[in-house]
Design a protein around this motif. Structure first.
Motif, PDB file in Angstrom:
ATOM      1  N   THR A  13       0.828  -1.208   0.000  1.00 30.47           N
ATOM      2  CA  THR A  13       0.000   0.000   0.000  1.00 30.47           C
ATOM      3  C   THR A  13       0.855   1.248   0.000  1.00 30.47           C
ATOM      4  OG1 THR A  13      -1.686  -1.198   1.231  1.00 30.47           O
ATOM      5  CG2 THR A  13      -1.832   1.211   1.227  1.00 30.47           C
ATOM      6  N   VAL A  17       0.974   4.237  -2.814  1.00 30.72           N
ATOM      7  CA  VAL A  17       0.760   5.637  -2.453  1.00 30.72           C
ATOM      8  C   VAL A  17       1.932   6.499  -2.903  1.00 30.72           C
ATOM      9  CG1 VAL A  17       0.536   7.231  -0.516  1.00 30.72           C
ATOM     10  CG2 VAL A  17      -0.769   5.101  -0.528  1.00 30.72           C
ATOM     11  N   THR A  85      -4.189   5.998  -7.345  1.00 25.21           N
ATOM     12  CA  THR A  85      -3.669   6.845  -6.279  1.00 25.21           C
ATOM     13  C   THR A  85      -3.312   8.228  -6.809  1.00 25.21           C
ATOM     14  OG1 THR A  85      -2.745   4.874  -5.220  1.00 25.21           O
ATOM     15  CG2 THR A  85      -1.946   7.008  -4.444  1.00 25.21           C
ATOM     16  N   ALA A 107      -4.360   6.177   1.290  1.00 24.61           N
ATOM     17  CA  ALA A 107      -4.119   6.990   0.099  1.00 24.61           C
ATOM     18  C   ALA A 107      -4.734   8.376   0.248  1.00 24.61           C
ATOM     19  CB  ALA A 107      -4.673   6.298  -1.136  1.00 24.61           C
ATOM     20  N   SER A 111      -2.975  12.179   0.137  1.00 25.53           N
ATOM     21  CA  SER A 111      -3.252  12.784  -1.170  1.00 25.53           C
ATOM     22  C   SER A 111      -3.093  14.302  -1.183  1.00 25.53           C
ATOM     23  CB  SER A 111      -4.675  12.429  -1.611  1.00 25.53           C
ATOM     24  OG  SER A 111      -5.635  13.075  -0.775  1.00 25.53           O
TER      25      SER A 111
END
Length: 329
Positions: A13, A17, A85, A107, A111
């Motif tokens: 993950t 990201v 992403t 994510a 962001s």
């Protein structure tokens, strides 16, 4: 207790990201108006179907909605690609439900998007379903165990399945409407009008459930996925989940025996299963107890079978299934 397969590998993950954020950084200087596409519509990213439905209904012609969870995909299992992403960084608004999809939560947190709306924060969450599938435990002991199993809702404060209660979903809709007004003030009047219209539809749906389930032969229903805690509480029903809030966990032998006794004592007629996971456990219990099986859709995703149907229509189908199974009068 084995860790559920829904646990998202942290390294994977984080890598997604990081790649996504690098992509966002590379293209941000060439993007147009913040959060708007070439047609001037607000770019809205929804995490899964119930959020997508709100964005489309309230946003109307002024938004362009994309969803991270494609039709037929079980939302808890979602892993984001670097491209998905990256897209988060360009969104005018992100609508998600914290505690349901770990990959999305991470994510979104990284962001940098100004308007990221957590639907779980727009209503009050409660604990449901923790007793199902582990009847040998109770109270706080089971809550602690459940949190260790990889389907932890504690970050959001409880059971995230608020969209299955039309009243709570209406509360979320109002919050989403206000968020859209803030993100795109030029069209605030339209968002308010659309919000009011949707709230009216949800109020009507609540009335149908309230009347349809008021008088029944039994108040108990059995389902593979204990996602209907809010619905059961709203309409004074008793939900018995085979596998708790995790629809793919295996119930214990003692749990199956307990459900067999419950089915007999409470005059249960039907074991419900859902559309996105196997119906094997439901059919096993039904065969052992001489019960029928039927679909009770938790609406976590629209499938090919439900193509053309929306939230309201699927919920009305759920109501019809419950009325039949419970012996509504």
């Amino acid at each position: 207790m084995n860790v559920r397969r829904r646990l998202i590998p942290t390294a994977a993950t984080a890598g997604a990201v990081a790649l996504g954020l690098m992509a966002v950084s590379a293209c941000s200087s060439s993007s147009g108006a913040a959060g708007k596409n070439g047609d001037g519509k607000l770019d809205v990213v929804a995490s899964f179907y119930p959020m997508q439905f709100l964005a489309e209904e309230i946003g109307g012609d002024h938004v362009s909605v994309s969803t991270l969870t494609k039709p037929g995909v079980e939302p808890h299992d979602l892993e984001l690609s670097p491209k998905q992403t990256a897209g988060l960084g360009d969104a005018g608004l992100i609508l998600y439900l914290k505690g349901l999809q770990p990959a999305v939560d991470e994510a979104v947190a990284q962001s940098g998007v100004e308007h990221a709306v957590d639907a779980a924060g727009l209503t009050h969450l409660e604990e449901h379903g923790t007793e199902a599938g582990h009847d040998e435990h109770s109270g706080e002991e089971h809550a602690d165990e459940h949190a260790e199993e990889g389907h932890d809702h504690s970050e959001a404060g409880g059971d995230p399945h608020v969209w299955l209660d039309p009243v709570k979903y209406s509360e979320v809709a109002k919050g989403v409407g206000k968020a859209l007004e803030k993100a795109d003030p030029d069209h605030a009047a339209a968002y308010k009008k659309n919000t009011d219209a949707l709230v009216g539809k949800l109020d009507g749906l609540h009335t149908k459930f309230d009347k349809g389930l008021k008088n029944t032969d039994t108040r108990t229903f059995i389902t593979t996925h204990a996602a209907f805690g809010y619905l059961a509480e709203r309409y004074h029903l008793k939900q018995e989940g085979i596998s708790g809030v995790d629809p793919e966990s295996e119930p214990s032998l003692s749990r199956m025996k307990t459900l067999q006794k419950t089915a007999k004592d409470d005059k249960v007629t039907t074991v419900f299963f859902e559309t996105l996971v196997s119906d094997r456990t439901a059919k096993t219990l039904a065969d052992d107890t001489g019960l029928k099986t039927d679909v009770l859709d938790p609406l976590e995703g629209i499938t090919d079978k439900s193509e053309g149907a929306d939230y309201i229509e699927v919920m009305e189908s759920n109501l019809a299934a419950l009325e039949k199974a419970l012996g509504a009068k």
